[in-house]
Design a protein around this motif. Structure first.
Motif, PDB file in Angstrom:
ATOM      1  N   SER A   1       0.828  -1.273  -0.132  1.00  0.00           N
ATOM      2  CA  SER A   1       0.018  -0.019  -0.004  1.00  0.00           C
ATOM      3  C   SER A   1       0.953   1.065   0.110  1.00  0.00           C
ATOM      4  CB  SER A   1      -0.890   0.091   1.150  1.00  0.00           C
ATOM      5  OG  SER A   1      -1.753   1.274   1.252  1.00  0.00           O
ATOM      6  N   VAL A   2       0.583   2.061  -0.980  1.00  0.00           N
ATOM      7  CA  VAL A   2       1.271   3.656  -0.830  1.00  0.00           C
ATOM      8  C   VAL A   2       0.265   4.649  -0.318  1.00  0.00           C
ATOM      9  CG1 VAL A   2       2.641   5.090  -2.263  1.00  0.00           C
ATOM     10  CG2 VAL A   2       2.779   2.669  -2.689  1.00  0.00           C
ATOM     11  N   VAL A   3       0.700   5.154   0.597  1.00  0.00           N
ATOM     12  CA  VAL A   3      -0.319   6.376   1.334  1.00  0.00           C
ATOM     13  C   VAL A   3       0.667   7.659   0.948  1.00  0.00           C
ATOM     14  CG1 VAL A   3      -1.366   4.852   2.860  1.00  0.00           C
ATOM     15  CG2 VAL A   3       0.685   6.087   3.530  1.00  0.00           C
ATOM     16  N   VAL A   4      -0.405   8.544   1.326  1.00  0.00           N
ATOM     17  CA  VAL A   4       0.081   9.990   0.933  1.00  0.00           C
ATOM     18  C   VAL A   4      -0.245  11.252   1.927  1.00  0.00           C
ATOM     19  CG1 VAL A   4      -0.102   9.815  -1.553  1.00  0.00           C
ATOM     20  CG2 VAL A   4      -1.977  10.646  -0.464  1.00  0.00           C
ATOM     21  N   SER A   5       0.395  12.120   2.062  1.00  0.00           N
ATOM     22  CA  SER A   5       0.066  13.283   2.891  1.00  0.00           C
ATOM     23  C   SER A   5      -0.827  14.203   2.110  1.00  0.00           C
ATOM     24  CB  SER A   5       1.370  14.420   3.097  1.00  0.00           C
ATOM     25  OG  SER A   5       2.418  13.458   3.808  1.00  0.00           O
TER      26      SER A   5
END
Length: 344
Positions: free
Chosen positions: A133-137
């Motif tokens: 999983s790649v999450v962001v600000s």
């Protein structure tokens, strides 16, 4: 589709397959935003060979007509009905229907703003890190006076408690962040989103994801822009639901709260405690200190950042704190009452 990864010296290393990708956009009554958002996604969809799935929860404002019109001329666009209306159910439905065609899916919020290379950067990060999983600000931005004040509050520690996905940090492994890209296989293995959650479903899924041994990468290569609620009532209702969602997570998984989450829990008891002021004026102290801290921090923001909305940001933060605390306690007490009734 092949991309090249470079090492610290800037030298090209072995090519890595990017994999197949799709975009999922859960929405409800987003006619003012959905057309422009889809138009923005069409170019990266061509580059990455992505299907764009709009999962609509029964919009009545023209959203569906806009999507149908675009889909008639763009083969990549698909409109799905989401009878349950919840975002969690909509995304689950999209993955159930089209997940076999993709290795990754990218969750796009209809009421947000994204860089033109948002999808590219997410896929690049997934390939480079091997993350599940790649999450962001999130960078919060407002337009009207109240929305700008809410954005100022949410971008500060007063409103976000120092949350990494609110403030932004160098890329790192984490246990939670704003959902952006996920491997379809990992999503399916843990059962997707819990559709009993109307809010905080992302944090609930991340708990199960990490418990199952999957890894979450917080990228610093891209960011999304979030537009907060534009009125006090809407902001209160939003954070009331956030508080309820967090309480459900605590009850379901028995996970302890972090300090930044636990401190707002004191707000509702402090406010309720003011009703005892007729017995002793000291009952006003907890709520009084909280009000002074919020308004003082807002004034400090106005001076330090030369932000005219700083003082109003203090008020916005008070709304958020009180709503979150109220929602948490209401849901927490309700959950334990239900457990007690079921046990008896």
């Amino acid at each position: 589709m092949i991309d090249h990864v470079v090492n610290d010296m800037g030298e090209s290393t072995r090519p890595l397959p990017k994999g197949r990708c799709m975009v999922v956009i859960p929405c409800l009554n987003e006619v003012d935003h959905i057309g422009a958002l889809i138009d923005q996604l069409l170019e990266p969809a061509e580059r990455l060979d992505m299907k764009i799935v709009i999962v609509d929860g029964g919009s009545t404002d023209g959203t569906r007509a806009t999507v149908r019109e675009l889909a008639a001329s763009q083969r990549r666009i698909v409109l799905l009905d989401n009878p349950r209306r919840l975002q969690s159910a909509g995304i689950n439905l999209a993955i159930a229907r089209y997940g076999d065609e993709a290795d990754y899916f990218i969750r796009i919020d209809a009421h947000g703003g994204y860089p033109d290379d948002y999808c590219d950067r997410l896929v690049d990060e997934a390939v480079a890190t091997g993350a599940d999983s790649v999450v962001v600000s999130m960078a919060t931005m407002g337009f009207g006076a109240f929305q700008k004040a809410a954005a100022t509050a949410q971008n500060s520690k007063l409103g976000n408690g120092g949350s990494p996905h609110r403030e932004g940090m160098p890329g790192h492994w984490t246990d939670h962040g704003h959902h952006a890209l996920m491997r379809v296989e990992a999503f399916r293995k843990i059962g997707g989103y819990d559709e009993s959650f109307s809010h905080n479903e992302d944090a609930e899924l991340d708990l199960r994801l990490t418990d199952a041994g999957y890894r979450i990468w917080m990228t610093d290569k891209t960011v999304m822009t979030y537009y907060p609620r534009a009125s006090a009532g809407a902001l209160f209702r939003q954070y009331l639901n956030y508080g309820r969602g967090r309480a459900r997570n605590v009850v379901k998984h028995r996970t302890p709260l972090k300090l930044r989450q636990a401190l707002p829990l004191l707000v509702l008891p402090g406010v309720v405690g003011t009703s005892l002021a007729f017995l002793s004026l000291s009952a006003l102290a907890p709520a009084g200190l909280w009000v002074a801290a919020c308004l003082g921090y807002g004034a400090w923001l106005a001076i330090r950042q030369r932000d005219l909305y700083g003082p109003l940001a203090g008020v916005s933060a008070m709304i958020m704190h009180l709503a979150w605390s109220t929602g948490f306690w209401l849901e927490y007490v309700k959950s334990w009452k239900q457990r007690g009734a079921a046990a008896s």
